[in-house]
Scaffold this active site. Structure first.
Site, short mmCIF file in Angstrom:
data_model
loop_
_atom_site.label_atom_id
_atom_site.label_comp_id
_atom_site.label_asym_id
_atom_site.label_seq_id
_atom_site.Cartn_x
_atom_site.Cartn_y
_atom_site.Cartn_z
CG HIS A 175 0.07 40.89 -42.71
ND1 HIS A 175 0.55 40.65 -41.45
CD2 HIS A 175 -0.22 39.68 -43.25
CE1 HIS A 175 0.56 39.35 -41.24
NE2 HIS A 175 0.09 38.73 -42.31
CD GLU A 217 -0.86 35.31 -43.48
OE1 GLU A 217 -0.58 34.13 -43.71
OE2 GLU A 217 -0.03 36.13 -43.02
CB CYS A 271 4.47 40.70 -35.68
SG CYS A 271 2.73 40.61 -35.21
CG ASP A 290 4.03 38.69 -39.17
OD1 ASP A 290 3.62 39.39 -38.22
OD2 ASP A 290 3.37 38.53 -40.20
CB SER A 291 0.89 36.51 -36.77
OG SER A 291 0.63 37.53 -37.73
CB CYS A 305 -0.44 45.90 -39.60
SG CYS A 305 -0.58 44.13 -39.96
N1 DGL Z 1 1.69 41.48 -39.06
C1 DGL Z 1 1.08 41.68 -37.77
C2 DGL Z 1 1.39 43.08 -37.25
O1 DGL Z 1 2.28 43.73 -37.68
C3 DGL Z 1 -0.40 41.56 -37.75
C4 DGL Z 1 -1.00 40.27 -38.05
C5 DGL Z 1 -1.80 39.66 -36.94
O2 DGL Z 1 -2.59 40.31 -36.27
O3 DGL Z 1 -1.60 38.48 -36.78
O4 DGL Z 1 0.73 43.57 -36.38
#
Ligand code: DGL
Length: 273
Positions: free
Chosen positions: A191, A157, A79, A16-17, A189
Site C-alpha cells: 500500500h 483504501e 502483499c 492483495d488484501s 507494505c
Molecule cells: N498490502 C499489504 C502488505 O503488503 C498490507 C495490508 C494488510 O495488512 O492487509 O503487507
C-alpha cells in the site's frame, strides 16, 4: 499458442488484501504490457495485518483458486503480510510460479551511508519469522529501525494519499526514523508506494525510499520467460480484469483513482468471498 490459457498472451494473477497490490500491478504492466493481468483485492477481509496465519492462508488459497480459474499462468502475492504467512503454503499446493513480496532490506543495507535503515510495514510482516530471517541474513552491522504504520493501509483504501490527516500520520512515523539517523527507508507494505509523495515530503530529499514493485515485476518476467509463456503470440489488447471481494462500486472508484484511469471492478462469486 497453447490451448489451456484463455487468451493469447500469458495472464498473471495478482492479489492483495485490498488495493495495495495495484502498486505492484502497475509495475508489471509497465514492464510487461503484452501480458494479461487479473487482479483481486480482498477488501472483504482487509487488513491481513493482525490476522492469524491460518486465516491468511485460507484466504490466499481461495483467492489463488479463483485467479487460476481465470486463466492465470503465474501468481503474484502482492502483499508482504500474505507472502510472509502463505507463500510457502501456496508453492507447496500449486504448481504455477508464485512470486511474493519481501521488504527490500538487502538493497537498503547495501545503500545506507549512515548505517541505519528504516522499515515501514504492517505488524504482521514485522512480527513474522520470514522478516526475522531476512534481518538475520542481510542486516549485518546495519541498525534496522522498524515502524508498524497504523492507519496507512486504511488511508490508501480510501485513496487518501495527501489529506492533512494522512500527512500528519506519515510525519508521526517518519520523524522517529529520521531521528535514529536513517538515510534509507524501505516500503515494506504494498500500500505504501501510493503514499510515496507524502513520505518523501516528510523524509526530505536526502533520504532514499526503497520500493520492491519493480524488482518483483522483473522476477515475474524471468519466471514467465523460464516457462516460455512470454513467447506466446501477443494479443493486441491483453486481458485486464479487476475484482474485489468487497463492494464493487466503491472498488471501481478507488482502483480508478489509484491507477489514474477508469477501470471497472467486479465482485468475485460468493464462494470466493
Ligand atoms: N498490502 C499489504 C502488505 O503488503 C498490507 C495490508 C494488510 O495488512 O492487509 O503487507
Amino acid at each position: 499458442m497453447t490451448s489451456f490459457y484463455p487468451s493469447a498472451a500469458p495472464i498473471v494473477g495478482v492479489f492483495d488484501s485490498g488495493v495495495g497490490g495495484l502498486s505492484v500491478l502497475r509495475e508489471i504492466r509497465a514492464l510487461l504490457p503484452e501480458v494479461g493481468v487479473v487482479y483481486l483485492g480482498d477488501s472483504a477481509h482487509i487488513p491481513y495485518g493482525g490476522k492469524s496465519m491460518d486465516y491468511i492462508q485460507r484466504r490466499a488459497e481461495t483467492i489463488s483458486r479463483f485467479l487460476l480459474g481465470r486463466g492465470a499462468a503465474a501468481l503474484v502475492v502482492a502483499c508482504n503480510s500474505a507472502t510472509a504467512a502463505a507463500a510457502a503454503m501456496l508453492r507447496a499446493r500449486f504448481s504455477v510460479p508464485i512470486v511474493g513480496m519481501e521488504p527490500g532490506v538487502k538493497v537498503a543495507v547495501n545503500q545506507t551511508k549512515t548505517g541505519v535503515v528504516g522499515v515501514l510495514a504492517t505488524e504482521t510482516t514485522l512480527a513474522s519469522q520470514k522478516f526475522a530471517a531476512l534481518l538475520g541474513q542481510h542486516a549485518g552491522n546495519v541498525r534496522v529501525v522498524v515502524r508498524a504504520c497504523h492507519g496507512w493501509v486504511e488511508s490508501v483504501e480510501r485513496a487518501d494519499r495527501s489529506s492533512p490527516q494522512l500527512k500528519a500520520a506519515v510525519r508521526r512515523e517518519i520523524e522517529p526514523v529520521l531521528a535514529s539517523g536513517a538515510d534509507t527507508i524501505v516500503l515494506g507494505c504494498t500500500h505504501f508506494p501510493f503514499l510515496a509523495d507524502s513520505i518523501r515530503a516528510a523524509a526530505g530529499p536526502t533520504v532514499t525510499l526503497i520500493d520492491t514493485g519493480i524488482p518483483v515485476a522483473r522476477e515475474v518476467k524471468r519466471r514467465l520467460q523460464a516457462l516460455d509463456l512470454s513467447k506466446l503470440e501477443n494479443s493486441d489488447t491483453p486481458r485486464e480484469e479487476y475484482w474485489t471481494s468487497g463492494d464493487p462500486a466503491h472498488a471501481t472508484k478507488i482502483y480508478s483513482a489509484l491507477l489514474d484511469r477508469n477501470v471497472e471492478v467486479r465482485k468475485v462469486p460468493q464462494e470466493f468471498v
